[in-house]
Design a protein around this motif. Sequence first.
Motif, PDB file in Angstrom:
ATOM      1  N   PHE A  79       0.855  -1.190   0.000  1.00 24.99           N
ATOM      2  CA  PHE A  79       0.000   0.000   0.000  1.00 24.99           C
ATOM      3  C   PHE A  79       0.891   1.240   0.000  1.00 24.99           C
ATOM      4  CE2 PHE A  79      -2.719  -3.184   1.978  1.00 24.99           C
ATOM      5  CZ  PHE A  79      -3.940  -2.945   1.365  1.00 24.99           C
ATOM      6  N   ASP A 118      -1.844  -3.838  -4.065  1.00 23.23           N
ATOM      7  CA  ASP A 118      -3.253  -3.483  -3.838  1.00 23.23           C
ATOM      8  C   ASP A 118      -3.597  -2.504  -4.945  1.00 23.23           C
ATOM      9  OD1 ASP A 118      -5.666  -3.300  -1.808  1.00 23.23           O
ATOM     10  OD2 ASP A 118      -5.243  -1.275  -2.530  1.00 23.23           O
ATOM     11  N   GLU A 123      -5.739   5.838  -2.385  1.00 23.67           N
ATOM     12  CA  GLU A 123      -4.568   6.425  -1.724  1.00 23.67           C
ATOM     13  C   GLU A 123      -3.850   7.417  -2.629  1.00 23.67           C
ATOM     14  OE1 GLU A 123      -3.320   2.392  -1.094  1.00 23.67           O
ATOM     15  OE2 GLU A 123      -5.460   2.529  -0.689  1.00 23.67           O
ATOM     16  N   CYS A 130     -12.294   5.664  -4.771  1.00 25.35           N
ATOM     17  CA  CYS A 130     -11.543   4.571  -5.391  1.00 25.35           C
ATOM     18  C   CYS A 130     -11.593   4.631  -6.918  1.00 25.35           C
ATOM     19  CB  CYS A 130     -12.082   3.223  -4.898  1.00 25.35           C
ATOM     20  SG  CYS A 130     -11.939   3.039  -3.106  1.00 25.35           S
ATOM     21  N   SER A 165      -8.937  -3.828  -5.444  1.00 29.30           N
ATOM     22  CA  SER A 165      -9.757  -3.702  -4.242  1.00 29.30           C
ATOM     23  C   SER A 165     -10.839  -2.645  -4.385  1.00 29.30           C
ATOM     24  CB  SER A 165      -8.867  -3.376  -3.034  1.00 29.30           C
ATOM     25  OG  SER A 165      -8.252  -2.120  -3.208  1.00 29.30           O
ATOM     26  N   TYR A 192     -10.463  -8.677  -4.643  1.00 29.90           N
ATOM     27  CA  TYR A 192     -11.255  -8.385  -3.458  1.00 29.90           C
ATOM     28  C   TYR A 192     -12.695  -8.550  -3.946  1.00 29.90           C
ATOM     29  CZ  TYR A 192      -7.345  -5.852  -1.080  1.00 29.90           C
ATOM     30  OH  TYR A 192      -6.183  -5.467  -0.463  1.00 29.90           O
ATOM     31  N   LYS A 195     -16.317  -7.392  -1.070  1.00 26.13           N
ATOM     32  CA  LYS A 195     -15.807  -6.397  -0.125  1.00 26.13           C
ATOM     33  C   LYS A 195     -16.961  -5.518   0.330  1.00 26.13           C
ATOM     34  CE  LYS A 195     -12.516  -2.568   0.155  1.00 26.13           C
ATOM     35  NZ  LYS A 195     -11.326  -1.967  -0.465  1.00 26.13           N
ATOM     36  N   PHE A 200     -15.298  -1.311   9.906  1.00 27.43           N
ATOM     37  CA  PHE A 200     -14.051  -1.918  10.398  1.00 27.43           C
ATOM     38  C   PHE A 200     -12.805  -1.412   9.654  1.00 27.43           C
ATOM     39  CE2 PHE A 200     -17.138  -5.088  11.894  1.00 27.43           C
ATOM     40  CZ  PHE A 200     -16.684  -5.314  13.182  1.00 27.43           C
ATOM     41  N   ARG A 216     -18.524   4.858   0.701  1.00 21.60           N
ATOM     42  CA  ARG A 216     -18.269   4.058  -0.490  1.00 21.60           C
ATOM     43  C   ARG A 216     -19.471   3.151  -0.787  1.00 21.60           C
ATOM     44  NH1 ARG A 216     -13.044   5.557  -0.795  1.00 21.60           N
ATOM     45  NH2 ARG A 216     -11.488   4.998   0.776  1.00 21.60           N
ATOM     46  N   VAL A 272      -9.127  -7.141   8.795  1.00 23.49           N
ATOM     47  CA  VAL A 272      -8.865  -5.727   8.503  1.00 23.49           C
ATOM     48  C   VAL A 272      -8.422  -4.921   9.721  1.00 23.49           C
ATOM     49  CG1 VAL A 272     -10.495  -5.791   6.572  1.00 23.49           C
ATOM     50  CG2 VAL A 272     -11.250  -4.934   8.814  1.00 23.49           C
ATOM     51  N   TYR A 312      -2.434  -7.945   9.579  1.00 20.01           N
ATOM     52  CA  TYR A 312      -1.351  -7.142  10.153  1.00 20.01           C
ATOM     53  C   TYR A 312      -0.641  -7.906  11.263  1.00 20.01           C
ATOM     54  CZ  TYR A 312      -4.102  -3.816   7.551  1.00 20.01           C
ATOM     55  OH  TYR A 312      -4.784  -3.206   6.534  1.00 20.01           O
TER      56      TYR A 312
HETATM   57  C1  PBG Z   1      -8.577   0.420  -0.576  1.00 16.06           C
HETATM   58  C2  PBG Z   1      -8.506  -0.448   0.621  1.00 16.06           C
HETATM   59  C3  PBG Z   1      -9.099  -0.283   1.881  1.00 16.06           C
HETATM   60  C4  PBG Z   1      -8.630  -1.347   2.674  1.00 16.06           C
HETATM   61  C5  PBG Z   1      -7.782  -2.109   1.877  1.00 16.06           C
HETATM   62  N1  PBG Z   1      -7.746  -1.558   0.600  1.00 16.06           N
HETATM   63  C6  PBG Z   1      -9.948   0.791   2.415  1.00 16.06           C
HETATM   64  C7  PBG Z   1     -11.318   0.980   1.942  1.00 16.06           C
HETATM   65  O1  PBG Z   1     -11.814   0.265   1.067  1.00 16.06           O
HETATM   66  O2  PBG Z   1     -11.953   1.904   2.418  1.00 16.06           O
HETATM   67  C8  PBG Z   1      -8.938  -1.582   4.120  1.00 16.06           C
HETATM   68  C9  PBG Z   1      -7.955  -2.391   4.839  1.00 16.06           C
HETATM   69  C10 PBG Z   1      -8.122  -2.413   6.309  1.00 16.06           C
HETATM   70  O3  PBG Z   1      -9.044  -1.807   6.888  1.00 16.06           O
HETATM   71  O4  PBG Z   1      -7.289  -3.068   6.941  1.00 16.06           O
HETATM   72  N2  PBG Z   1      -9.695   0.340  -1.349  1.00 16.06           N
END
Ligand code: PBG
Length: 325
Positions: A79, A118, A123, A130, A165, A192, A195, A200, A216, A272, A312
């Motif tokens: 990331f 990812d 980001e 996204c 993702s 993903y 999702k 969380f 989102r 997550v 993690y």
């Molecule tokens: C990006 C992404 C996210 C996470 C992983 N890739 C954030 C989101 O979708 O808002 C979350 C990972 C986590 O909370 O550990 N799209």
Amino acid sequence: MNPTDFRFRRLRRTAALRALVRETHLTTDDLILPLFVQEGIDKPVAIDSMPGVVRYPENQLAEAVKSAWALGIRAVLLFGVSEHKDDKGSDTWREDGLLARMVRAAKAAAPDMIVISDNCFCEYTSHGHCGVVADDDVDNDKTLKNLQKQVVNCARAGVDMIAPSGMQDGMVNAIREALDSNGFPHLPVMSYSTKFASAFYGPFRDAVDSNFKGSRNTYQMDSANGREALAESMQDEAEGADILMVKPGLAYLDVLASIRAHSVRPLAVYHVSGEYAMIKASAAAGVIDERAVVLETMLAFKRAGADLIITYYATDIALWLQGTD
Ligand code: PBG
């Protein structure tokens, strides 16, 4: 014997008997470690909401990848925390952009490490969505065009696996087409696929320094929907996803189990940021045994049907499984 008298405890008497009949096992091979890299810093920055997780400066990514390798971890998920944001996330398809640089640095550090990108835009966009925003919403098909450029960029940088993702419809099709027509038919896609729009993810927003305030809900899934959750993953399988995924984990074990029952593809689960932070906080408060709770959680994922776990906690688990901590 009266059939109602069956004694389950006969196979629980000793540790060896319990091990003999254990149905589910956790190994370091199952784990994928997420790593955060931030542009423009020269020391690791702690993420307050995720104790023990840091954002690395770019020149320390190699070291982080090497130490994961030394612990037996064979897959990392990258990331980026970008300083070069715009309304489209164009840094992600630049050959000298952060995403491509991270891939090259991780591969150079440990050539046999499975380096996974990812593949999203949040980001790298100034608005934090996204993808491309039009009429106050993410434009699905414009985003797919940019995603194609992004994944080819990652492929050229040497990535081993693409992990989209962003929850855009048709994303696996679009990626497959771009990879195949640019000389990368061998690169797998871990989608993903299911999702959820989840609270969380809160601490992750901290981790990637996101100023995102919106929701989102128009592209990520409604957490109320189990049938649609299955359909999302089956759609990605039909589009050619090599690995499916459920995210988040613990609150969605039913979804894992239902996808497992309908697909023979490998299945991943993302433990997550919020799930991580909850365990850390309750361990710090002294109310749970961190190691036992983490290992029990991982086993629950595998029992429900996951083959792979993105967490993690990967480095801690690797140490615990070696019994050297
Ligand atoms: C990006 C992404 C996210 C996470 C992983 N890739 C954030 C989101 O979708 O808002 C979350 C990972 C986590 O909370 O550990 N799209």
